[in-house]
Scaffold this motif. Structure first.
Motif, short mmCIF file in Angstrom:
data_model
loop_
_atom_site.label_atom_id
_atom_site.label_comp_id
_atom_site.label_asym_id
_atom_site.label_seq_id
_atom_site.Cartn_x
_atom_site.Cartn_y
_atom_site.Cartn_z
N ARG A 199 0.81 -1.22 0.00
CA ARG A 199 0.00 0.00 0.00
C ARG A 199 0.84 1.27 0.00
O ARG A 199 0.36 2.34 0.35
CB ARG A 199 -0.98 -0.05 1.18
CG ARG A 199 -2.08 -1.07 0.90
CD ARG A 199 -2.84 -1.52 2.11
NE ARG A 199 -3.52 -0.47 2.82
CZ ARG A 199 -4.33 -0.67 3.86
NH1 ARG A 199 -4.55 -1.90 4.30
NH2 ARG A 199 -4.91 0.33 4.46
N TYR A 259 1.04 1.33 -4.87
CA TYR A 259 0.39 2.49 -5.47
C TYR A 259 1.36 3.25 -6.37
O TYR A 259 1.00 3.71 -7.45
CB TYR A 259 -0.13 3.44 -4.38
CG TYR A 259 -1.33 2.94 -3.62
CD1 TYR A 259 -2.49 2.54 -4.28
CD2 TYR A 259 -1.32 2.90 -2.23
CE1 TYR A 259 -3.59 2.10 -3.58
CE2 TYR A 259 -2.43 2.47 -1.51
CZ TYR A 259 -3.57 2.07 -2.20
OH TYR A 259 -4.67 1.63 -1.50
N LEU A 315 -5.73 5.53 -4.32
CA LEU A 315 -5.43 5.80 -2.91
C LEU A 315 -6.34 6.90 -2.37
O LEU A 315 -6.92 6.76 -1.28
CB LEU A 315 -3.96 6.21 -2.79
CG LEU A 315 -3.48 6.75 -1.45
CD1 LEU A 315 -3.70 5.74 -0.34
CD2 LEU A 315 -1.99 7.12 -1.54
N ARG A 339 -9.94 5.64 -2.00
CA ARG A 339 -10.05 4.77 -0.82
C ARG A 339 -10.06 5.59 0.46
O ARG A 339 -10.74 5.22 1.43
CB ARG A 339 -8.89 3.77 -0.80
CG ARG A 339 -9.07 2.61 -1.77
CD ARG A 339 -7.98 1.58 -1.63
NE ARG A 339 -8.30 0.37 -2.37
CZ ARG A 339 -7.51 -0.69 -2.43
NH1 ARG A 339 -6.34 -0.69 -1.80
NH2 ARG A 339 -7.87 -1.75 -3.13
N GLY A 340 -9.33 6.69 0.49
CA GLY A 340 -9.37 7.57 1.65
C GLY A 340 -10.72 8.24 1.81
O GLY A 340 -11.24 8.38 2.92
N CYS A 371 -13.23 5.65 2.95
CA CYS A 371 -12.95 5.27 4.33
C CYS A 371 -13.62 6.22 5.31
O CYS A 371 -14.36 5.80 6.20
CB CYS A 371 -11.44 5.25 4.57
SG CYS A 371 -11.02 4.99 6.31
N GLU A 391 -8.56 3.29 3.08
CA GLU A 391 -7.37 3.87 3.70
C GLU A 391 -7.74 4.84 4.83
O GLU A 391 -8.36 5.88 4.59
CB GLU A 391 -6.52 4.59 2.64
CG GLU A 391 -6.00 3.69 1.53
CD GLU A 391 -4.86 2.79 1.99
OE1 GLU A 391 -4.39 2.95 3.13
OE2 GLU A 391 -4.45 1.93 1.20
N SER A 426 -6.21 7.19 7.81
CA SER A 426 -4.93 7.83 8.11
C SER A 426 -4.38 7.42 9.47
O SER A 426 -3.15 7.27 9.61
CB SER A 426 -5.08 9.36 8.05
OG SER A 426 -6.15 9.81 8.86
N ASN A 463 -3.18 3.78 9.46
CA ASN A 463 -1.92 3.74 8.71
C ASN A 463 -0.75 4.32 9.50
O ASN A 463 0.40 3.96 9.25
CB ASN A 463 -2.08 4.49 7.39
CG ASN A 463 -3.01 3.77 6.44
OD1 ASN A 463 -3.44 2.65 6.70
ND2 ASN A 463 -3.35 4.42 5.33
N ASN A 512 1.04 7.32 0.68
CA ASN A 512 -0.04 6.84 1.55
C ASN A 512 -0.55 7.92 2.48
O ASN A 512 -1.68 8.39 2.32
CB ASN A 512 0.37 5.60 2.34
CG ASN A 512 -0.85 4.95 2.96
OD1 ASN A 512 -1.36 5.42 3.96
ND2 ASN A 512 -1.35 3.88 2.33
N THR A 517 -3.99 10.05 1.86
CA THR A 517 -5.05 9.47 2.69
C THR A 517 -5.68 10.53 3.58
O THR A 517 -6.91 10.57 3.74
CB THR A 517 -4.49 8.32 3.54
OG1 THR A 517 -4.03 7.27 2.69
CG2 THR A 517 -5.57 7.76 4.46
#
Length: 294
Positions: A149, A153, A164, A167-168, A171, A208, A210, A213, A236, A240
């Motif tokens: 990840r 990416y 990415l 997905r953030g 999320c 994703e 934050s 992560n 990332n 994110t």
């Protein structure tokens, strides 16, 4: 009934945003540190369950335990304040400014990162027996997550960055729904059930987050993952965070505030004041006033 209706919990959202904007630096840091630490422990728990059982769904089903605990204890995640504090600015609460909002976001980010990083170091000690052995199966899995990840990416270039970011967004659409869900009930079981559902969804779908992560990727670096700090930040964490901001504020905060706190005009048409009431139709019952007797 323990259910809180949308207009009421939206008011509670704005109130919460105002409270967080004015919170002292000390309290903001303590609450955000603990939130990052508890969520990191939940992530480590979920990865452990997944590795030991071979069933990702079970890990996702159990992950929300950390989220529920931290919100019941009144701790703060960056993804939550992204959604709540701007509403107090939009509502023009007295003294709540963009500067206060950015200050809150900054300190919550610092606290979340410190809490997640603390757990990352502690769990790395466990996974490697005090850094004296190679990482165990769970530690190896966390290192693999970090590589896939970040470098994964980057290998896809602009398409990877777009993926990415989306997905953030998705999320924090779910995570902020979980934050708001805690306000939908006045009972602890009601709050937990409402929070559990969207958090389980985001974790299983691999969106994703934050703060999660902040644990997974520093852990991966400590455990020998084949990526760099620059990879982590550029491919990332930073995208994110931006995606989380857009997702939570746009799809949760603004939509609920707009339709429940600042509703549009009703389309119901009232008859003119000088218009006579319509005559009752045949067969319609008319109210009868009881005769008053002294």
């Amino acid at each position: 009934m323990s259910y809180v209706k949308p207009p009421d919990f939206v008011t509670a959202m704005v109130d919460a945003g105002e409270t967080k904007a004015f919170m002292s630096t000390r309290d903001t840091l303590i609450r955000s540190f603990m939130a990052g630490a508890v969520l990191a422990l939940a992530a480590a728990f979920a990865v452990t369950v997944t590795v030991q059982t071979g069933e990702p769904l079970l890990g996702a089903v159990l992950f929300p335990v950390g989220f529920c605990l931290l919100y019941l204890m009144g701790f703060d995640l960056l993804t939550g304040v992204f959604t709540l504090v701007p509403l107090a600015v939009l509502d023009k609460r007295r003294g709540v400014t963009v500067r206060l909002m950015l200050r809150n976001w900054g300190w919550v980010f610092v606290g979340n990162f410190a809490g997640a990083m603390t757990v990352a170091v502690l769990m790395a000690i466990i996974f490697t027996t005090g850094f004296s052995t190679s990482p165990d199966a769970v530690g190896q899995q966390i290192g693999t997550i970090g590589e896939a990840r970040t470098v994964g990416y980057a290998d896809a270039g602009a398409a990877g960055m777009l993926t990415l970011f989306v997905r953030g967004v998705l999320c924090n659409w779910m995570v902020s729904t979980g934050v708001v869900a805690a306000m939908m009930s006045t009972s602890v079981p009601g709050k937990v059930i409402a929070m559990w559902m969207p958090i389980m969804l985001f974790f299983y779908m691999g969106f994703e987050h934050s703060i999660v992560n902040m644990f997974l990727f520093p852990s991966g670096l400590l455990l020998g993952g084949d990526f760099s700090v620059g990879d982590y930040l550029l491919w990332n964490e930073i995208p994110t965070v931006v995606g989380n901001l857009v997702g939570g504020l746009t799809f949760v905060g603004l939509t609920l505030y707009t339709t429940h706190a600042r509703t549009g005009p009703s389309r119901r048409v009232s008859p003119p004041e000088d218009e006579e009431p319509a005559a009752p139709t045949a067969g319609a019952r008319t109210p009868v006033l009881a005769e008053r007797r002294d």
